[in-house]
Design a protein around this motif. Sequence first.
Motif, PDB file in Angstrom:
ATOM      1  N   LEU A 125       0.859  -1.190   0.000  1.00  0.00           N
ATOM      2  CA  LEU A 125       0.000   0.000   0.000  1.00  0.00           C
ATOM      3  C   LEU A 125       0.890   1.233   0.000  1.00  0.00           C
ATOM      4  CD1 LEU A 125      -2.984   0.683   2.417  1.00  0.00           C
ATOM      5  CD2 LEU A 125      -1.097   2.300   2.286  1.00  0.00           C
ATOM      6  N   LYS A 126       0.549   2.179  -0.832  1.00  0.00           N
ATOM      7  CA  LYS A 126       1.280   3.443  -0.880  1.00  0.00           C
ATOM      8  C   LYS A 126       0.287   4.550  -1.176  1.00  0.00           C
ATOM      9  CE  LYS A 126       5.330   5.677  -2.946  1.00  0.00           C
ATOM     10  NZ  LYS A 126       6.427   5.560  -3.941  1.00  0.00           N
ATOM     11  N   TYR A 127       0.148   5.462  -0.205  1.00  0.00           N
ATOM     12  CA  TYR A 127      -0.854   6.513  -0.373  1.00  0.00           C
ATOM     13  C   TYR A 127      -0.543   7.672   0.559  1.00  0.00           C
ATOM     14  CZ  TYR A 127      -5.429   8.055  -2.071  1.00  0.00           C
ATOM     15  OH  TYR A 127      -6.434   8.734  -2.705  1.00  0.00           O
ATOM     16  N   GLU A 128      -1.008   8.861   0.178  1.00  0.00           N
ATOM     17  CA  GLU A 128      -0.850  10.026   1.037  1.00  0.00           C
ATOM     18  C   GLU A 128      -2.100  10.177   1.905  1.00  0.00           C
ATOM     19  OE1 GLU A 128      -0.485  14.887   0.702  1.00  0.00           O
ATOM     20  OE2 GLU A 128       0.392  13.639  -0.893  1.00  0.00           O
ATOM     21  N   VAL A 129      -1.900  10.177   3.202  1.00  0.00           N
ATOM     22  CA  VAL A 129      -3.006  10.255   4.154  1.00  0.00           C
ATOM     23  C   VAL A 129      -2.830  11.505   5.010  1.00  0.00           C
ATOM     24  CG1 VAL A 129      -4.249   9.071   6.002  1.00  0.00           C
ATOM     25  CG2 VAL A 129      -3.131   7.737   4.198  1.00  0.00           C
ATOM     26  N   PHE A 130      -3.677  12.489   4.789  1.00  0.00           N
ATOM     27  CA  PHE A 130      -3.619  13.754   5.547  1.00  0.00           C
ATOM     28  C   PHE A 130      -2.199  14.340   5.584  1.00  0.00           C
ATOM     29  CE2 PHE A 130      -7.235  11.451   7.530  1.00  0.00           C
ATOM     30  CZ  PHE A 130      -8.242  12.321   7.133  1.00  0.00           C
ATOM     31  N   GLY A 131      -1.584  14.374   4.416  1.00  0.00           N
ATOM     32  CA  GLY A 131      -0.251  14.966   4.318  1.00  0.00           C
ATOM     33  C   GLY A 131       0.881  14.040   4.682  1.00  0.00           C
ATOM     34  N   GLU A 135       3.413   4.019   3.570  1.00  0.00           N
ATOM     35  CA  GLU A 135       3.744   2.806   2.827  1.00  0.00           C
ATOM     36  C   GLU A 135       3.655   1.624   3.780  1.00  0.00           C
ATOM     37  OE1 GLU A 135       7.244   2.807   0.444  1.00  0.00           O
ATOM     38  OE2 GLU A 135       7.053   4.916  -0.136  1.00  0.00           O
ATOM     39  N   LEU A 136       2.817   0.658   3.451  1.00  0.00           N
ATOM     40  CA  LEU A 136       2.612  -0.514   4.291  1.00  0.00           C
ATOM     41  C   LEU A 136       2.587  -1.765   3.424  1.00  0.00           C
ATOM     42  CD1 LEU A 136      -0.294   0.962   6.457  1.00  0.00           C
ATOM     43  CD2 LEU A 136       2.076   0.669   7.208  1.00  0.00           C
ATOM     44  N   SER A 137       2.832  -2.902   4.046  1.00  0.00           N
ATOM     45  CA  SER A 137       2.768  -4.168   3.311  1.00  0.00           C
ATOM     46  C   SER A 137       2.313  -5.271   4.254  1.00  0.00           C
ATOM     47  CB  SER A 137       4.131  -4.507   2.702  1.00  0.00           C
ATOM     48  OG  SER A 137       5.096  -4.685   3.723  1.00  0.00           O
ATOM     49  N   TRP A 138       1.799  -6.349   3.677  1.00  0.00           N
ATOM     50  CA  TRP A 138       1.365  -7.482   4.482  1.00  0.00           C
ATOM     51  C   TRP A 138       1.237  -8.718   3.607  1.00  0.00           C
ATOM     52  CZ3 TRP A 138      -1.612  -3.371   3.035  1.00  0.00           C
ATOM     53  CH2 TRP A 138      -2.747  -3.631   2.257  1.00  0.00           C
ATOM     54  N   LEU A 139       1.228  -9.848   4.248  1.00  0.00           N
ATOM     55  CA  LEU A 139       1.016 -11.134   3.600  1.00  0.00           C
ATOM     56  C   LEU A 139      -0.365 -11.633   4.026  1.00  0.00           C
ATOM     57  CD1 LEU A 139       2.799 -13.054   1.806  1.00  0.00           C
ATOM     58  CD2 LEU A 139       3.208 -14.372   3.890  1.00  0.00           C
ATOM     59  N   ALA A 140      -1.177 -12.027   3.073  1.00  0.00           N
ATOM     60  CA  ALA A 140      -2.558 -12.413   3.386  1.00  0.00           C
ATOM     61  C   ALA A 140      -2.883 -13.788   2.811  1.00  0.00           C
ATOM     62  CB  ALA A 140      -3.541 -11.384   2.829  1.00  0.00           C
ATOM     63  N   ARG A 141      -3.758 -14.464   3.521  1.00  0.00           N
ATOM     64  CA  ARG A 141      -4.243 -15.761   3.046  1.00  0.00           C
ATOM     65  C   ARG A 141      -5.738 -15.668   2.764  1.00  0.00           C
ATOM     66  NH1 ARG A 141      -2.427 -20.866   3.580  1.00  0.00           N
ATOM     67  NH2 ARG A 141      -0.923 -20.286   5.213  1.00  0.00           N
ATOM     68  N   ASN A 142      -6.133 -16.153   1.569  1.00  0.00           N
ATOM     69  CA  ASN A 142      -7.555 -16.238   1.242  1.00  0.00           C
ATOM     70  C   ASN A 142      -8.159 -17.438   1.969  1.00  0.00           C
ATOM     71  OD1 ASN A 142      -7.380 -14.059  -0.516  1.00  0.00           O
ATOM     72  ND2 ASN A 142      -8.774 -15.036  -1.974  1.00  0.00           N
ATOM     73  N   MET A 143      -9.233 -17.207   2.696  1.00  0.00           N
ATOM     74  CA  MET A 143      -9.923 -18.293   3.356  1.00  0.00           C
ATOM     75  C   MET A 143     -10.817 -19.019   2.327  1.00  0.00           C
ATOM     76  SD  MET A 143      -8.463 -17.449   6.085  1.00  0.00           S
ATOM     77  CE  MET A 143      -9.106 -18.639   7.248  1.00  0.00           C
ATOM     78  N   GLN A 144     -11.419 -20.116   2.741  1.00  0.00           N
ATOM     79  CA  GLN A 144     -12.243 -20.894   1.829  1.00  0.00           C
ATOM     80  C   GLN A 144     -13.411 -20.049   1.308  1.00  0.00           C
ATOM     81  OE1 GLN A 144     -11.584 -24.019   0.747  1.00  0.00           O
ATOM     82  NE2 GLN A 144     -13.307 -23.752  -0.664  1.00  0.00           N
ATOM     83  N   LEU A 189      -0.245   6.489  12.016  1.00  0.00           N
ATOM     84  CA  LEU A 189      -1.539   7.147  11.833  1.00  0.00           C
ATOM     85  C   LEU A 189      -2.365   7.229  13.117  1.00  0.00           C
ATOM     86  CD1 LEU A 189      -2.572   5.551   8.419  1.00  0.00           C
ATOM     87  CD2 LEU A 189      -1.563   7.806   8.810  1.00  0.00           C
ATOM     88  N   SER A 190      -1.828   6.755  14.234  1.00  0.00           N
ATOM     89  CA  SER A 190      -2.595   6.775  15.478  1.00  0.00           C
ATOM     90  C   SER A 190      -3.001   8.180  15.929  1.00  0.00           C
ATOM     91  CB  SER A 190      -1.813   6.069  16.591  1.00  0.00           C
ATOM     92  OG  SER A 190      -0.554   6.679  16.798  1.00  0.00           O
TER      93      SER A 190
END
Length: 225
Positions: A125-131, A135-144, A189-190
């Motif tokens: 993910l790469k985006y400008e959020v309120f200035g 940049e974030l990344s993750w590994l995801a698994r699709n469930m059934q 972003l907290s």
Amino acid sequence: MTAILSGPAAPLTCFAKARKAVSFPNQKYHFLGRGVLFDPSLSSVIPRSSAYGRMTMKRKSNLIPRRPLSPVMEWQDCSSVIEADVPCSVAYECYSNKELIPQWMPFISTVKVLKDKPDVSRWSLKYEVFGRDVELSWLARNMQPIPNQKIHWRSLEGLSNRGAVRFYPRGPSSCRIELTVSYEVPEILSPIASALKPFVEGLLLRGLNRFADFAREYQKKVPQS
């Protein structure tokens, strides 16, 4: 009162009134009562604790040292819903191709499906959020999945998140698409967490509207059985 003294000679025990002076043979000091000793050689009064050493007992503490508390991160739940002029089967097929998601979801940069694990994908993910450039990344698994009805996932590492896309038929050539995403607010972003949810839901809605256009074009190009 019982007085126990030790010195050059063997320990002696005697009984004396608290205010009465007592002398002990072969002892350097004389007991004057109330924990006070008299040294004849110095003609001075010495506290008994100084003459024989202070005896103290340390009480064992029952308190268990506390570990510093780790901060509790906030989770947010976001959702968006649209109506699309394509049947559920077409919408489901388009959304199942994860590597095409960056074409219509504005904040997703890349999605790469692992060759040896087709149900696992790496997202960035790469985006400008309120200035702020985020940049974030993750590994995801699709469930059934449930064909033509539901696609859902959860993260395995990186940004903690989970979500689902549901498809509801509205007729032979249209459907209702509902996207729900839950994520742990990144530390960067907290400070703006309260404004983050409506911001993300706006992005999800934009993405779904673009997805509806994408699915219509896909339907025109791919023959339907």
